[in-house]
Design an enzyme around this catalytic site. Structure first.
Site, PDB file in Angstrom:
ATOM      1  N   LEU A  25      63.608  38.008   9.481  1.00  0.00           N
ATOM      2  CA  LEU A  25      65.573  38.326   9.972  1.00  0.00           C
ATOM      3  C   LEU A  25      65.680  37.870  11.620  1.00  0.00           C
ATOM      4  O   LEU A  25      66.791  38.122  11.058  1.00  0.00           O
ATOM      5  CB  LEU A  25      66.278  39.620   9.752  1.00  0.00           C
ATOM      6  N   SER A  26      64.484  37.829  11.848  1.00  0.00           N
ATOM      7  CA  SER A  26      64.179  37.717  12.991  1.00  0.00           C
ATOM      8  C   SER A  26      65.023  36.148  13.548  1.00  0.00           C
ATOM      9  O   SER A  26      66.387  36.040  14.301  1.00  0.00           O
ATOM     10  CB  SER A  26      62.943  37.489  13.854  1.00  0.00           C
ATOM     11  N   THR A  71      54.777  37.976  14.727  1.00  0.00           N
ATOM     12  CA  THR A  71      55.010  39.259  13.610  1.00  0.00           C
ATOM     13  C   THR A  71      53.418  39.397  12.874  1.00  0.00           C
ATOM     14  O   THR A  71      52.734  39.013  12.873  1.00  0.00           O
ATOM     15  CB  THR A  71      56.172  39.120  12.892  1.00  0.00           C
ATOM     16  N   LYS A  75      49.338  40.348  15.059  1.00  0.00           N
ATOM     17  CA  LYS A  75      50.037  41.157  17.300  1.00  0.00           C
ATOM     18  C   LYS A  75      48.668  41.141  18.163  1.00  0.00           C
ATOM     19  O   LYS A  75      48.704  40.846  19.287  1.00  0.00           O
ATOM     20  CB  LYS A  75      50.844  42.062  16.786  1.00  0.00           C
ATOM     21  N   ASN A  97      53.560  41.567  20.631  1.00  0.00           N
ATOM     22  CA  ASN A  97      55.308  40.994  19.376  1.00  0.00           C
ATOM     23  C   ASN A  97      56.224  40.115  20.290  1.00  0.00           C
ATOM     24  O   ASN A  97      56.687  38.996  19.667  1.00  0.00           O
ATOM     25  CB  ASN A  97      55.782  41.898  18.897  1.00  0.00           C
ATOM     26  N   ASP A 110      57.751  46.725  20.254  1.00  0.00           N
ATOM     27  CA  ASP A 110      58.383  47.380  19.588  1.00  0.00           C
ATOM     28  C   ASP A 110      58.405  49.241  19.340  1.00  0.00           C
ATOM     29  O   ASP A 110      58.896  49.629  18.871  1.00  0.00           O
ATOM     30  CB  ASP A 110      57.207  47.513  18.506  1.00  0.00           C
ATOM     31  N   ALA A 133      48.668  54.260   9.455  1.00  0.00           N
ATOM     32  CA  ALA A 133      47.966  54.330  10.299  1.00  0.00           C
ATOM     33  C   ALA A 133      48.010  53.111  10.938  1.00  0.00           C
ATOM     34  O   ALA A 133      46.881  52.870  11.386  1.00  0.00           O
ATOM     35  CB  ALA A 133      46.843  55.041  10.679  1.00  0.00           C
ATOM     36  N   THR A 157      44.574  56.708   4.011  1.00  0.00           N
ATOM     37  CA  THR A 157      43.110  56.873   4.336  1.00  0.00           C
ATOM     38  C   THR A 157      42.833  57.547   5.483  1.00  0.00           C
ATOM     39  O   THR A 157      43.297  57.075   6.865  1.00  0.00           O
ATOM     40  CB  THR A 157      42.255  55.314   4.444  1.00  0.00           C
ATOM     41  N   TYR A 217      63.152  47.606   6.095  1.00  0.00           N
ATOM     42  CA  TYR A 217      64.532  47.486   5.686  1.00  0.00           C
ATOM     43  C   TYR A 217      65.168  48.133   4.369  1.00  0.00           C
ATOM     44  O   TYR A 217      64.545  47.746   3.656  1.00  0.00           O
ATOM     45  CB  TYR A 217      64.990  45.785   6.168  1.00  0.00           C
TER      46      TYR A 217
HETATM   47  P1  NDP Z   1      49.654  47.642   8.565  1.00  0.00           P
HETATM   48  O1  NDP Z   1      49.115  47.095   6.963  1.00  0.00           O
HETATM   49  O2  NDP Z   1      48.415  47.796   9.540  1.00  0.00           O
HETATM   50  O3  NDP Z   1      49.091  49.378   7.925  1.00  0.00           O
HETATM   51  C1  NDP Z   1      49.556  49.369   6.764  1.00  0.00           C
HETATM   52  C2  NDP Z   1      49.802  51.253   6.667  1.00  0.00           C
HETATM   53  O4  NDP Z   1      50.493  51.595   5.702  1.00  0.00           O
HETATM   54  C3  NDP Z   1      48.434  52.044   6.667  1.00  0.00           C
HETATM   55  O5  NDP Z   1      48.331  53.037   6.880  1.00  0.00           O
HETATM   56  C4  NDP Z   1      48.438  51.598   4.619  1.00  0.00           C
HETATM   57  O6  NDP Z   1      47.318  52.808   4.710  1.00  0.00           O
HETATM   58  C5  NDP Z   1      49.924  52.300   4.653  1.00  0.00           C
HETATM   59  N1  NDP Z   1      49.925  52.419   3.213  1.00  0.00           N
HETATM   60  C6  NDP Z   1      50.261  51.155   2.283  1.00  0.00           C
HETATM   61  N2  NDP Z   1      50.870  51.170   1.071  1.00  0.00           N
HETATM   62  C7  NDP Z   1      50.254  52.792   0.883  1.00  0.00           C
HETATM   63  C8  NDP Z   1      51.365  53.416  -0.392  1.00  0.00           C
HETATM   64  N3  NDP Z   1      51.002  52.399  -0.936  1.00  0.00           N
HETATM   65  N4  NDP Z   1      51.285  54.396  -0.134  1.00  0.00           N
HETATM   66  C9  NDP Z   1      50.914  54.814   1.205  1.00  0.00           C
HETATM   67  N5  NDP Z   1      49.903  54.259   1.859  1.00  0.00           N
HETATM   68  C10 NDP Z   1      50.362  52.899   2.322  1.00  0.00           C
HETATM   69  O7  NDP Z   1      50.952  47.383   8.882  1.00  0.00           O
HETATM   70  P2  NDP Z   1      51.982  47.930  10.451  1.00  0.00           P
HETATM   71  O8  NDP Z   1      51.643  49.085  11.296  1.00  0.00           O
HETATM   72  O9  NDP Z   1      51.743  46.657  11.047  1.00  0.00           O
HETATM   73  O10 NDP Z   1      53.141  47.663   9.634  1.00  0.00           O
HETATM   74  C11 NDP Z   1      53.760  48.813   8.672  1.00  0.00           C
HETATM   75  C12 NDP Z   1      55.275  48.192   8.505  1.00  0.00           C
HETATM   76  O11 NDP Z   1      56.419  48.576   9.596  1.00  0.00           O
HETATM   77  C13 NDP Z   1      54.895  46.985   7.948  1.00  0.00           C
HETATM   78  O12 NDP Z   1      55.723  47.243   6.548  1.00  0.00           O
HETATM   79  C14 NDP Z   1      56.225  46.178   8.434  1.00  0.00           C
HETATM   80  O13 NDP Z   1      57.129  45.059   7.722  1.00  0.00           O
HETATM   81  C15 NDP Z   1      57.010  47.319   9.176  1.00  0.00           C
HETATM   82  N6  NDP Z   1      57.989  47.058  10.677  1.00  0.00           N
HETATM   83  C16 NDP Z   1      58.714  46.761  10.281  1.00  0.00           C
HETATM   84  C17 NDP Z   1      59.425  46.339  12.050  1.00  0.00           C
HETATM   85  C18 NDP Z   1      60.816  46.454  12.120  1.00  0.00           C
HETATM   86  O14 NDP Z   1      61.623  45.454  12.788  1.00  0.00           O
HETATM   87  N7  NDP Z   1      61.666  47.663  11.467  1.00  0.00           N
HETATM   88  C19 NDP Z   1      58.626  46.072  13.094  1.00  0.00           C
HETATM   89  C20 NDP Z   1      57.302  46.290  13.203  1.00  0.00           C
HETATM   90  C21 NDP Z   1      56.948  47.104  11.991  1.00  0.00           C
HETATM   91  P3  NDP Z   1      45.782  52.073   4.195  1.00  0.00           P
HETATM   92  O15 NDP Z   1      45.359  52.829   5.816  1.00  0.00           O
HETATM   93  O16 NDP Z   1      45.434  53.977   3.385  1.00  0.00           O
HETATM   94  O17 NDP Z   1      45.789  51.762   4.262  1.00  0.00           O
END
Ligand code: NDP
Length: 266
Positions: A25-26, A71, A75, A97, A110, A133, A157, A217
């Site tokens: 959406l940016s 994004t 990053k 970012n 962020d 995490a 995890t 979102y």
């Molecule tokens: P990462 O891929 O680095 O991390 C994903 C995390 O989600 C991990 O901890 C993973 O756990 C966990 N996870 C994924 N699926 C599940 C599930 N079904 N149940 C439980 N845990 C789950 O992602 P990011 O940190 O880069 O991004 C996370 C979210 O933040 C994204 O959806 C992104 O779109 C959103 N975001 C939004 C922003 C905004 O402006 N609103 C800005 C930045 C990010 P595990 O380690 O066990 O796999």
């Protein structure tokens, strides 16, 4: 919005790079901000695959792009390109970012954007639980700690949460269970909402004055369950606006029109 491969980048001044980037959406938000500021620069979405960030940024600089948002999943890869020594969140998290192609500097908006988005809900010295995490959880954990929260991180995890705590200098606590009792802020920083997946939370134990915040979102099972138990909720659009406003200030040195940006993505 129409997106381009970075090798086919159109003439423009700003872009968001990611893979995928079609959902971002940016562009609509930042274009609305630039026009409201009376500026004529263009902001476009560009797909950059993992492993091609340095090559893409060099090419975009040569084409006259002034600044870039970065994004998922780029990053961390973008971190080493430009100087971000002045930004403690970027330095500690190893992720940026926002790139300023003129001054060759970068930032992580962020984390600070997350704090901006809390506004009157910022309650230092209270307990926060972060679910997840990944890179986003790490930036949020750091800024909440710096803002004075006691931060607990739970991840599906566990080892990844342990690693996150180590990288943050053990300034946070790794939670063995996603216990929401006594927390004033519960942040879903997982990507579970993208799959419409529920998280194993015992909402009956929640403090009714707590804020449930999903970085994704719009509606999500997390926010729906929190609301049905009487909690206040916030989705990730406010974070998008806040981090984008900080990016615009990083590039242009002006305060961004946050209301206009909010309306553009409503
Ligand atoms: P990462 O891929 O680095 O991390 C994903 C995390 O989600 C991990 O901890 C993973 O756990 C966990 N996870 C994924 N699926 C599940 C599930 N079904 N149940 C439980 N845990 C789950 O992602 P990011 O940190 O880069 O991004 C996370 C979210 O933040 C994204 O959806 C992104 O779109 C959103 N975001 C939004 C922003 C905004 O402006 N609103 C800005 C930045 C990010 P595990 O380690 O066990 O796999």
């Amino acid at each position: 919005m129409i997106w381009h491969e970075w090798r086919d980048a159109p003439d423009a001044e700003f872009a968001v790079i990611g893979d995928p980037v079609s959902h971002s959406l940016s562009p609509v938000m930042q274009m609305a901000a630039l026009r409201a500021l009376g500026r004529s620069e263009r902001y476009v979405p560009l797909r950059v695959p993992k492993g091609e960030v340095a090559e893409a940024v060099t090419s975009l600089c040569a084409k006259g792009y002034l600044g870039l948002n970065v994004t998922v999943p780029l990053k961390e890869e973008a971190f080493s390109l430009f100087d971000c020594a002045a930004d403690p969140v970027a330095s500690v998290c190893g992720a940026v970012n926002t790139l300023d192609n003129i001054n060759k500097t970068s930032a992580n908006t962020d984390g600070p954007g997350f704090i901006d988005s809390l506004a009157d809900d910022l309650t230092p010295t209270s307990e926060a639980l972060i679910l997840g995490a990944g890179g986003t959880a790490k930036a949020i954990a750091l800024v909440l700690h710096l803002a004075g929260y006691n931060v607990h991180v739970f991840n599906r995890t566990r080892q990844r949460a342990v690693q996150l705590a180590l990288e943050l200098g053990s300034r946070i606590t790794v939670a063995d269970t996603p216990d929401i009792a006594g927390k004033t802020l519960i942040v879903n920083a997982t990507s579970a909402s993208l799959e419409a997946a529920s998280l194993p939370l015992d909402w009956a134990n929640a403090d009714k004055l707590a804020l449930a915040y999903d970085v994704a979102y719009g509606e999500s099972p997390f926010l729906q369950e929190a609301a049905s138990h009487g909690l206040r909720t916030l989705d990730g659009k406010e974070l998008l606006v806040a981090q984008g406003a900080r990016s615009l200030k990083f590039w242009l040195g002006v305060e961004a029109p946050r209301d206009v940006m909010r309306q553009a993505i409503a």
